[in-house]
Write a protein that holds these residues in place. Structure first.
Motif, PDB file in Angstrom:
ATOM      1  N   ASN A  86      18.965  34.482 108.195  1.00 10.11           N
ATOM      2  CA  ASN A  86      18.255  33.385 108.852  1.00 10.11           C
ATOM      3  C   ASN A  86      17.323  32.639 107.898  1.00 10.11           C
ATOM      4  O   ASN A  86      16.726  31.632 108.283  1.00 10.11           O
ATOM      5  CB  ASN A  86      17.453  33.911 110.049  1.00 10.11           C
ATOM      6  N   GLY A  87      17.167  33.155 106.681  1.00  7.48           N
ATOM      7  CA  GLY A  87      16.347  32.484 105.677  1.00  7.48           C
ATOM      8  C   GLY A  87      14.875  32.709 105.825  1.00  7.48           C
ATOM      9  O   GLY A  87      14.072  31.910 105.303  1.00  7.48           O
ATOM     10  N   ASN A  88      14.428  33.750 106.504  1.00 11.01           N
ATOM     11  CA  ASN A  88      13.011  34.013 106.677  1.00 11.01           C
ATOM     12  C   ASN A  88      12.612  35.418 106.226  1.00 11.01           C
ATOM     13  O   ASN A  88      11.716  36.045 106.789  1.00 11.01           O
ATOM     14  CB  ASN A  88      12.596  33.805 108.136  1.00 11.01           C
ATOM     15  N   SER A  89      13.296  35.915 105.215  1.00  9.81           N
ATOM     16  CA  SER A  89      12.977  37.242 104.695  1.00  9.81           C
ATOM     17  C   SER A  89      11.721  37.159 103.833  1.00  9.81           C
ATOM     18  O   SER A  89      11.563  36.230 103.020  1.00  9.81           O
ATOM     19  CB  SER A  89      14.146  37.785 103.873  1.00  9.81           C
ATOM     20  N   PHE A  90      10.822  38.145 103.992  1.00  8.39           N
ATOM     21  CA  PHE A  90       9.602  38.197 103.199  1.00  8.39           C
ATOM     22  C   PHE A  90       9.774  39.041 101.929  1.00  8.39           C
ATOM     23  O   PHE A  90       8.826  39.141 101.136  1.00  8.39           O
ATOM     24  CB  PHE A  90       8.452  38.780 104.043  1.00  8.39           C
ATOM     25  N   SER A  91      10.936  39.647 101.785  1.00  7.63           N
ATOM     26  CA  SER A  91      11.154  40.533 100.634  1.00  7.63           C
ATOM     27  C   SER A  91      12.092  39.934  99.597  1.00  7.63           C
ATOM     28  O   SER A  91      12.182  40.443  98.482  1.00  7.63           O
ATOM     29  CB  SER A  91      11.726  41.884 101.101  1.00  7.63           C
ATOM     30  N   ILE A  92      12.806  38.887  99.947  1.00 12.51           N
ATOM     31  CA  ILE A  92      13.754  38.254  99.027  1.00 12.51           C
ATOM     32  C   ILE A  92      13.309  36.801  98.824  1.00 12.51           C
ATOM     33  O   ILE A  92      13.220  36.033  99.773  1.00 12.51           O
ATOM     34  CB  ILE A  92      15.190  38.330  99.578  1.00 12.51           C
ATOM     35  N   HIS A  93      13.048  36.452  97.555  1.00 11.16           N
ATOM     36  CA  HIS A  93      12.539  35.127  97.244  1.00 11.16           C
ATOM     37  C   HIS A  93      13.486  34.454  96.249  1.00 11.16           C
ATOM     38  O   HIS A  93      13.923  35.071  95.262  1.00 11.16           O
ATOM     39  CB  HIS A  93      11.134  35.211  96.643  1.00 11.16           C
ATOM     40  N   GLU A  94      13.791  33.184  96.481  1.00 12.80           N
ATOM     41  CA  GLU A  94      14.610  32.392  95.561  1.00 12.80           C
ATOM     42  C   GLU A  94      13.740  31.336  94.916  1.00 12.80           C
ATOM     43  O   GLU A  94      12.956  30.653  95.585  1.00 12.80           O
ATOM     44  CB  GLU A  94      15.776  31.727  96.304  1.00 12.80           C
ATOM     45  N   LEU A  95      13.894  31.190  93.600  1.00 15.13           N
ATOM     46  CA  LEU A  95      13.127  30.213  92.835  1.00 15.13           C
ATOM     47  C   LEU A  95      14.090  29.371  92.013  1.00 15.13           C
ATOM     48  O   LEU A  95      14.938  29.925  91.291  1.00 15.13           O
ATOM     49  CB  LEU A  95      12.126  30.927  91.911  1.00 15.13           C
ATOM     50  N   ASP A  96      13.966  28.042  92.130  1.00 17.46           N
ATOM     51  CA  ASP A  96      14.785  27.141  91.332  1.00 17.46           C
ATOM     52  C   ASP A  96      14.029  26.809  90.057  1.00 17.46           C
ATOM     53  O   ASP A  96      13.048  26.056  90.079  1.00 17.46           O
ATOM     54  CB  ASP A  96      15.078  25.860  92.131  1.00 17.46           C
ATOM     55  N   ALA A  97      14.470  27.376  88.951  1.00 11.82           N
ATOM     56  CA  ALA A  97      13.756  27.176  87.685  1.00 11.82           C
ATOM     57  C   ALA A  97      13.895  25.757  87.155  1.00 11.82           C
ATOM     58  O   ALA A  97      13.117  25.338  86.295  1.00 11.82           O
ATOM     59  CB  ALA A  97      14.276  28.164  86.638  1.00 11.82           C
ATOM     60  N   TYR A 125      13.451  38.959  93.457  1.00 21.15           N
ATOM     61  CA  TYR A 125      13.249  37.569  93.069  1.00 21.15           C
ATOM     62  C   TYR A 125      14.531  37.052  92.404  1.00 21.15           C
ATOM     63  O   TYR A 125      14.970  37.592  91.376  1.00 21.15           O
ATOM     64  CB  TYR A 125      12.069  37.441  92.107  1.00 21.15           C
ATOM     65  N   ILE A 126      15.132  36.018  93.000  1.00 22.96           N
ATOM     66  CA  ILE A 126      16.324  35.372  92.447  1.00 22.96           C
ATOM     67  C   ILE A 126      15.873  34.077  91.796  1.00 22.96           C
ATOM     68  O   ILE A 126      15.386  33.166  92.462  1.00 22.96           O
ATOM     69  CB  ILE A 126      17.374  35.097  93.545  1.00 22.96           C
ATOM     70  N   ILE A 127      16.025  33.982  90.471  1.00 21.69           N
ATOM     71  CA  ILE A 127      15.620  32.788  89.715  1.00 21.69           C
ATOM     72  C   ILE A 127      16.886  32.098  89.220  1.00 21.69           C
ATOM     73  O   ILE A 127      17.576  32.600  88.317  1.00 21.69           O
ATOM     74  CB  ILE A 127      14.698  33.148  88.533  1.00 21.69           C
ATOM     75  N   ASP A 128      17.210  30.966  89.820  1.00 20.94           N
ATOM     76  CA  ASP A 128      18.425  30.224  89.475  1.00 20.94           C
ATOM     77  C   ASP A 128      18.147  29.237  88.350  1.00 20.94           C
ATOM     78  O   ASP A 128      17.027  28.706  88.235  1.00 20.94           O
ATOM     79  CB  ASP A 128      18.946  29.482  90.713  1.00 20.94           C
ATOM     80  N   GLU A 129      19.181  28.978  87.525  1.00 25.16           N
ATOM     81  CA  GLU A 129      19.071  28.075  86.368  1.00 25.16           C
ATOM     82  C   GLU A 129      17.865  28.471  85.499  1.00 25.16           C
ATOM     83  O   GLU A 129      17.038  27.646  85.120  1.00 25.16           O
ATOM     84  CB  GLU A 129      18.935  26.618  86.830  1.00 25.16           C
ATOM     85  N   VAL A 130      17.793  29.735  85.160  1.00 26.86           N
ATOM     86  CA  VAL A 130      16.634  30.258  84.446  1.00 26.86           C
ATOM     87  C   VAL A 130      16.497  29.660  83.047  1.00 26.86           C
ATOM     88  O   VAL A 130      15.400  29.651  82.468  1.00 26.86           O
ATOM     89  CB  VAL A 130      16.729  31.798  84.382  1.00 26.86           C
ATOM     90  N   HIS A 131      17.575  29.132  82.485  1.00 25.31           N
ATOM     91  CA  HIS A 131      17.486  28.541  81.140  1.00 25.31           C
ATOM     92  C   HIS A 131      16.623  27.282  81.108  1.00 25.31           C
ATOM     93  O   HIS A 131      16.249  26.805  80.029  1.00 25.31           O
ATOM     94  CB  HIS A 131      18.886  28.204  80.624  1.00 25.31           C
TER      95      HIS A 131
END
Length: 605
Positions: A86-97, A125-131
């Motif tokens: 549902n996109g409201n998890s407090f334990s999994i975070h996505e970050l667009d670098a 923590y999922i960090i996308d396009e980390v470069h």
């Protein structure tokens, strides 16, 4: 009306088993979860659209799942799974670098890491396009990435691994994602088409998969576009028309025309391709790929290398059997050369048309070459037999004979020795028939049927030519033999010596030429002594000795002549090289020369 959801989102994998074409990665991750050997940081890298972010999300959801299945998959029913979906998890975070790439963004992330998870076992923590992170942001992230809290896991994803600092790479488990195979992608598209009620042709799905170049997201976007274009009737022709792709039929027809040597049809096919809006460079690149596929189809064992549907494979197999490997290899070489020259050509259409015309004449060239062997054998039978039997002659001797024949005043070495001479036979090439120019003093009638031939014609024995070359290469060059021992005068010897030196100069054999002309040779009876200054010149003289003797013995008609190298000591005095040194040497011999220069105020050039 419900909002339309694109296939790339609607059919995004939610379990490891549903990920397409990355079994080597999903299997490793499932085993790590099962054995509780999760790393503190993962790096997923690979081309776009191959499942990096998807696998990161599946991994994050599975790690925090409260009821992991026996197959190490997330259950999808627990509170953790539902909150993530549902996109409201407090334990999994996505970050667009790409948009959060500053030091402040990373510091904010580090502050969040210090807070333990409210639900679930891990904080991910999922960090996308980390470069895309800046140099300063990477440096700020290093310490936390190396020693994170026990509950923190970082999953980094990037398409450009080479832009990431080595210090970051050394702190992560790296997973390289492959491009998805055409066959796997086509099967996945077929399963989606069945779920969506879309009628399809397998050939059309294969074309979409090839056009996607290993990216499943691109393939799904094209799939949605063509389904809309064809009104849920996805045919091969609809794919070709919508994606503006050169059809296989063009190339199959083109190769049939080339095999028939039908240049007109070949040019018309190319004109049709241009009229349909395709670029000539794109056409010639596709033709190279088509010819490559035909060569691959020659062997059943390599047929699996073709990434096309079964129907197209059959067509490749049929056409490859009808065309010879020689024609295909020649055509591929011509097409490759055209592709190289295409961009720099001012008339690009002519460049491609010239290539196609060359291909149309390959079959004729191959046939002409096959017919030429019997014709050459017939020519050998017609030539008169000179009856010459002599030992092999070197290249230097052949050049000498040609040089001498141009000057009537000098003695001419001919394969047909006049009857007044002795039985000595000069060397000529083995297994060859020669017709030599005659001297003006003794004209000889031309052979019947050949006219007045003035040039030398040599026809090799094609059946044994390679054996002869091998035999000659293994052995050393032999001296000519004869039974003439005429007296040799000093003037005649020096004349022939200088003639051979001139031949060497024209052949750019400078070292041997220098040895022959630097010092005057000494003739003592039949022994020729040549002065050399060092070991290098001595070795060069030994290598050229046989050629020199073969020339001198025949020209001077004395087969007892021999050459001996004599080592002389170098002068310790350095030779003058520059203009200044030469002038000083001249002044040392004649001091008045310096007074003359000063009187007229002359300078050195």
């Amino acid at each position: 009306m419900d909002n339309f959801i694109v296939s790339a989102r609607k059919y995004r994998p939610v379990t490891f088993d549903s990920v397409v074409g990355q079994q080597h990665i999903t299997g490793t991750l499932k085993n790590a979860i099962h054995n509780n050997q999760l790393a503190q940081a993962f790096l997923f890298c690979g081309p776009r659209g191959v499942g990096k972010t998807t696998c990161a999300r599946i991994l994050a959801k599975t790690i925090n799942c409260e009821n992991i299945t026996e197959s190490n998959e997330a259950c999808g029913q627990c509170d953790s799974c539902k909150s993530f979906q549902n996109g409201n998890s407090f334990s999994i975070h996505e970050l667009d670098a790409a948009s959060n790439n500053s030091v402040d963004d990373i510091r904010s992330l580090i502050d969040q890491v210090r807070i333990p998870p409210q639900t679930g076992k891990y904080k991910i923590y999922i960090i996308d396009e980390v470069h895309m992170l800046s140099q300063q942001a990477f440096n700020a992230f290093l310490k936390t990435l190396e020693e994170p809290p026990s509950y923190a896991i970082f999953i980094l994803a990037t398409t450009e691994k080479h832009k990431i600092l080595p210090t970051i790479l050394s702190r992560c488990q790296i997973f390289d994602f492959n491009r998805i195979k055409v066959e796997d992608m086509a099967n996945h598209l077929a399963s989606i088409a069945e779920k969506e009620g879309v009628t399809f042709e397998v050939d059309g799905l294969h074309v979409i998969a090839q056009k996607a170049d290993g990216g499943l997201r691109d393939a799904l976007s094209m799939f949605d576009q063509i389904v809309s274009f064809s009104n849920k009737n996805l045919t091969y022709q609809a794919v070709i028309n919508n994606l503006n792709i050169l059809d296989y039929d063009y190339y199959f027809q083109l190769m049939d025309s080339i095999s028939r040597q039908d240049a007109a049809t070949t040019l018309l096919i190319f004109d049709k391709v241009l009229n349909n809006g395709f670029d000539g460079g794109h056409f010639i690149a596709g033709l190279s790929s088509h010819i490559r596929n035909l060569l691959v189809s020659k062997e059943p064992s390599t047929l699996k290398l073709l990434e096309v549907s079964e129907n197209i494979k059959k067509r490749y197999l049929e056409q490859s059997q009808a065309l010879s490997s020689g024609l295909l290899l020649s055509a591929l070489n011509i097409a490759n050369q055209c592709e190289i020259n295409y961009r720099t050509s001012k008339n690009q259409r002519l460049q491609v048309e010239l290539t196609l015309l060359k291909m149309c004449h390959i079959a004729s060239a191959i046939q002409l070459g096959a017919e030429g062997l019997p014709a050459l054998a017939e020519l050998k039978k017609k030539l008169p037999d000179s009856g010459v039997t002599a030992k092999p002659v070197t290249t230097t001797q052949q050049a000498t004979q040609v040089n001498n024949s141009a000057s009537p005043a000098s003695p001419v070495v001919k394969t047909n020795i006049p009857s007044t001479s002795t039985s000595v036979k000069p060397p000529v090439a083995q297994n060859s028939l020669s017709v030599n120019s005659e001297s003006p003093e003794k004209p000889k009638p031309a052979s019947k049927g050949w006219g007045n031939i003035k040039t030398s014609v040599a026809v090799p024995n094609l059946n044994t030519i390679f054996d002869e070359k091998k035999a000659n290469a293994d052995g050393e060059i032999e001296l000519v033999e004869g039974n003439e021992f005429n007296e040799v005068t000093q003037n005649a010897f020096l004349s022939k010596w200088n003639e051979f030196a001139e031949v060497l100069r024209k052949e750019s054999k400078i070292t041997l030429y220098t040895i022959m002309t630097a010092n005057m040779p000494v003739l003592e009876g039949v022994k020729v002594k040549v002065e050399v200054e060092n070991g290098v010149q001595m070795e060069e003289l030994k290598l050229g000795k046989i050629d020199m003797l073969n020339y001198l013995r025949v020209q001077l008609r004395n087969f007892a002549l021999d050459i001996e190298g004599v080592m002389v000591e170098k002068s310790k005095e350095r030779k003058p090289y520059t203009s200044q040194e030469k002038y000083q040497a001249m002044v040392a011999k004649n001091p008045l020369l310096d007074e003359l220069r000063k009187t007229f105020d002359l300078g050195l050039s």
